[in-house]
Design a protein around this motif. Structure first.
Motif, PDB file in Angstrom:
ATOM      1  N   GLU A 119      11.081  54.529  13.066  1.00 30.48           N
ATOM      2  CA  GLU A 119      11.491  53.127  13.147  1.00 30.48           C
ATOM      3  C   GLU A 119      10.288  52.259  13.506  1.00 30.48           C
ATOM      4  O   GLU A 119       9.472  52.628  14.362  1.00 30.48           O
ATOM      5  CB  GLU A 119      12.584  52.960  14.200  1.00 30.48           C
ATOM      6  CG  GLU A 119      13.851  53.720  13.871  1.00 30.48           C
ATOM      7  CD  GLU A 119      14.815  53.749  15.056  1.00 30.48           C
ATOM      8  OE1 GLU A 119      14.510  53.132  16.106  1.00 30.48           O
ATOM      9  OE2 GLU A 119      15.858  54.399  14.924  1.00 30.48           O
ATOM     10  N   VAL A 120      10.199  51.103  12.850  1.00 30.61           N
ATOM     11  CA  VAL A 120       9.052  50.207  13.034  1.00 30.61           C
ATOM     12  C   VAL A 120       9.492  48.956  13.792  1.00 30.61           C
ATOM     13  O   VAL A 120      10.503  48.344  13.464  1.00 30.61           O
ATOM     14  CB  VAL A 120       8.455  49.810  11.666  1.00 30.61           C
ATOM     15  CG1 VAL A 120       7.305  48.838  11.843  1.00 30.61           C
ATOM     16  CG2 VAL A 120       8.010  51.044  10.899  1.00 30.61           C
ATOM     17  N   THR A 121       8.699  48.584  14.829  1.00 27.03           N
ATOM     18  CA  THR A 121       8.958  47.375  15.613  1.00 27.03           C
ATOM     19  C   THR A 121       7.706  46.508  15.565  1.00 27.03           C
ATOM     20  O   THR A 121       6.603  46.985  15.844  1.00 27.03           O
ATOM     21  CB  THR A 121       9.278  47.721  17.084  1.00 27.03           C
ATOM     22  OG1 THR A 121      10.360  48.654  17.109  1.00 27.03           O
ATOM     23  CG2 THR A 121       9.649  46.485  17.860  1.00 27.03           C
ATOM     24  N   ASP A 122       7.879  45.242  15.236  1.00 30.07           N
ATOM     25  CA  ASP A 122       6.748  44.300  15.173  1.00 30.07           C
ATOM     26  C   ASP A 122       6.430  43.801  16.580  1.00 30.07           C
ATOM     27  O   ASP A 122       7.259  43.190  17.236  1.00 30.07           O
ATOM     28  CB  ASP A 122       7.097  43.133  14.255  1.00 30.07           C
ATOM     29  CG  ASP A 122       5.923  42.203  14.018  1.00 30.07           C
ATOM     30  OD1 ASP A 122       4.820  42.442  14.543  1.00 30.07           O
ATOM     31  OD2 ASP A 122       6.109  41.216  13.270  1.00 30.07           O
ATOM     32  N   LEU A 123       5.199  44.067  17.033  1.00 26.28           N
ATOM     33  CA  LEU A 123       4.743  43.618  18.363  1.00 26.28           C
ATOM     34  C   LEU A 123       3.562  42.656  18.230  1.00 26.28           C
ATOM     35  O   LEU A 123       2.746  42.535  19.143  1.00 26.28           O
ATOM     36  CB  LEU A 123       4.338  44.825  19.213  1.00 26.28           C
ATOM     37  CG  LEU A 123       5.414  45.889  19.454  1.00 26.28           C
ATOM     38  CD1 LEU A 123       4.829  47.055  20.259  1.00 26.28           C
ATOM     39  CD2 LEU A 123       6.600  45.295  20.174  1.00 26.28           C
ATOM     40  N   SER A 124       3.467  41.966  17.125  1.00 27.33           N
ATOM     41  CA  SER A 124       2.315  41.096  16.845  1.00 27.33           C
ATOM     42  C   SER A 124       2.145  39.988  17.877  1.00 27.33           C
ATOM     43  O   SER A 124       1.038  39.494  18.084  1.00 27.33           O
ATOM     44  CB  SER A 124       2.442  40.483  15.446  1.00 27.33           C
ATOM     45  OG  SER A 124       2.454  41.499  14.471  1.00 27.33           O
ATOM     46  N   GLN A 125       3.213  39.575  18.526  1.00 25.85           N
ATOM     47  CA  GLN A 125       3.113  38.517  19.534  1.00 25.85           C
ATOM     48  C   GLN A 125       2.294  38.950  20.743  1.00 25.85           C
ATOM     49  O   GLN A 125       1.876  38.116  21.536  1.00 25.85           O
ATOM     50  CB  GLN A 125       4.509  38.020  19.951  1.00 25.85           C
ATOM     51  CG  GLN A 125       5.310  38.986  20.781  1.00 25.85           C
ATOM     52  CD  GLN A 125       6.122  39.985  19.947  1.00 25.85           C
ATOM     53  OE1 GLN A 125       5.944  40.091  18.741  1.00 25.85           O
ATOM     54  NE2 GLN A 125       6.989  40.716  20.600  1.00 25.85           N
ATOM     55  N   MET A 126       2.043  40.247  20.903  1.00 29.70           N
ATOM     56  CA  MET A 126       1.270  40.740  22.043  1.00 29.70           C
ATOM     57  C   MET A 126      -0.219  40.815  21.764  1.00 29.70           C
ATOM     58  O   MET A 126      -0.994  41.147  22.654  1.00 29.70           O
ATOM     59  CB  MET A 126       1.793  42.114  22.451  1.00 29.70           C
ATOM     60  CG  MET A 126       3.218  42.066  22.921  1.00 29.70           C
ATOM     61  SD  MET A 126       3.728  43.642  23.555  1.00 29.70           S
ATOM     62  CE  MET A 126       5.218  43.186  24.376  1.00 29.70           C
ATOM     63  N   VAL A 127      -0.628  40.514  20.550  1.00 25.98           N
ATOM     64  CA  VAL A 127      -2.047  40.574  20.178  1.00 25.98           C
ATOM     65  C   VAL A 127      -2.766  39.348  20.717  1.00 25.98           C
ATOM     66  O   VAL A 127      -2.322  38.222  20.547  1.00 25.98           O
ATOM     67  CB  VAL A 127      -2.200  40.659  18.646  1.00 25.98           C
ATOM     68  CG1 VAL A 127      -3.660  40.573  18.246  1.00 25.98           C
ATOM     69  CG2 VAL A 127      -1.573  41.931  18.111  1.00 25.98           C
ATOM     70  N   ARG A 128      -3.889  39.589  21.378  1.00 29.16           N
ATOM     71  CA  ARG A 128      -4.765  38.536  21.887  1.00 29.16           C
ATOM     72  C   ARG A 128      -6.168  38.860  21.403  1.00 29.16           C
ATOM     73  O   ARG A 128      -6.853  39.692  21.973  1.00 29.16           O
ATOM     74  CB  ARG A 128      -4.748  38.471  23.423  1.00 29.16           C
ATOM     75  CG  ARG A 128      -3.394  38.174  24.031  1.00 29.16           C
ATOM     76  CD  ARG A 128      -2.963  36.737  23.732  1.00 29.16           C
ATOM     77  NE  ARG A 128      -1.676  36.448  24.321  1.00 29.16           N
ATOM     78  CZ  ARG A 128      -0.536  36.453  23.651  1.00 29.16           C
ATOM     79  NH1 ARG A 128      -0.511  36.749  22.386  1.00 29.16           N
ATOM     80  NH2 ARG A 128       0.599  36.169  24.244  1.00 29.16           N
ATOM     81  N   GLY A 129      -6.583  38.204  20.317  1.00 26.62           N
ATOM     82  CA  GLY A 129      -7.918  38.466  19.768  1.00 26.62           C
ATOM     83  C   GLY A 129      -7.964  39.842  19.140  1.00 26.62           C
ATOM     84  O   GLY A 129      -7.283  40.111  18.159  1.00 26.62           O
TER      85      GLY A 129
END
Length: 179
Positions: A119-129
């Motif tokens: 299962e895939v979960t998008d965690l892109s909001q946690m990326v900082r630089g």
């Protein structure tokens, strides 16, 4: 006819009493070739300053347009740059939290968590630089989870397959590999 004077053979103009006498120097023959109007001499053109010459103005305008086009091309190439590549992805465990760090240009990245079941979960909001912190209190991962980092412009399906990751300019790291 002795008392009368003989008439003159030519008439005299302007020789009347009370009129000024027209001298011989001012008499002209008709059709003598003289121009009735004075010759018009063209005045020399006033020299323009160098910055007002049409060639200079055209070159300034075309230079400006070329620079604007180059800037637009550079911006578009930065936004759609396919050379954004994730390299050197590292995963560390710091007091139960996972820290991901990678090398790459300053661009938008997407981060996905892939569970042991696929299962895939998008965690892109946690990326900082070029890094991401995933807190253990959020319960977003477990020991069987892996993380995929790739450029945000990629829309293909998320996969842990090495060939797919390379084609997407991405990288993956698993929690079990955390230091």
């Amino acid at each position: 006819m002795t008392g009368q004077s003989a008439p003159s053979s030519h008439a005299s103009i302007g020789d009347e009493p009370g009129r000024p006498r027209i001298g011989a120097s001012s008499v002209r023959d008709l059709g003598s070739g003289g121009a009735p109007l004075p010759e018009i001499v063209e005045a020399p053109d006033r020299q323009r300053p160098w910055w007002l010459h049409p060639a200079f103005l055209v070159s300034v305008i075309t230079t400006f347009l070329a620079l604007a086009a180059a800037a637009a091309w550079w911006i578009v190439s930065m936004v759609t740059d396919d050379s954004v590549k994730v390299t050197g992805l590292t995963i560390r465990s710091e007091t139960g939290n996972i820290v991901l760090h990678w090398d790459g240009p300053d661009a938008d990245y997407a981060l996905y968590q892939v569970s042991g079941g696929g299962e895939v979960t998008d965690l892109s909001q946690m990326v900082r630089g070029t890094s991401a912190w995933i807190f253990s209190a959020a319960a977003l991962y477990d020991d069987s989870s892996c993380f995929v980092v790739r450029p945000a412009s990629r829309t293909e399906a998320v996969s842990l397959d090495a060939a797919s990751l390379q084609a997407q300019n991405g990288a993956a790291a698993c929690v079990v590999d955390a230091q």
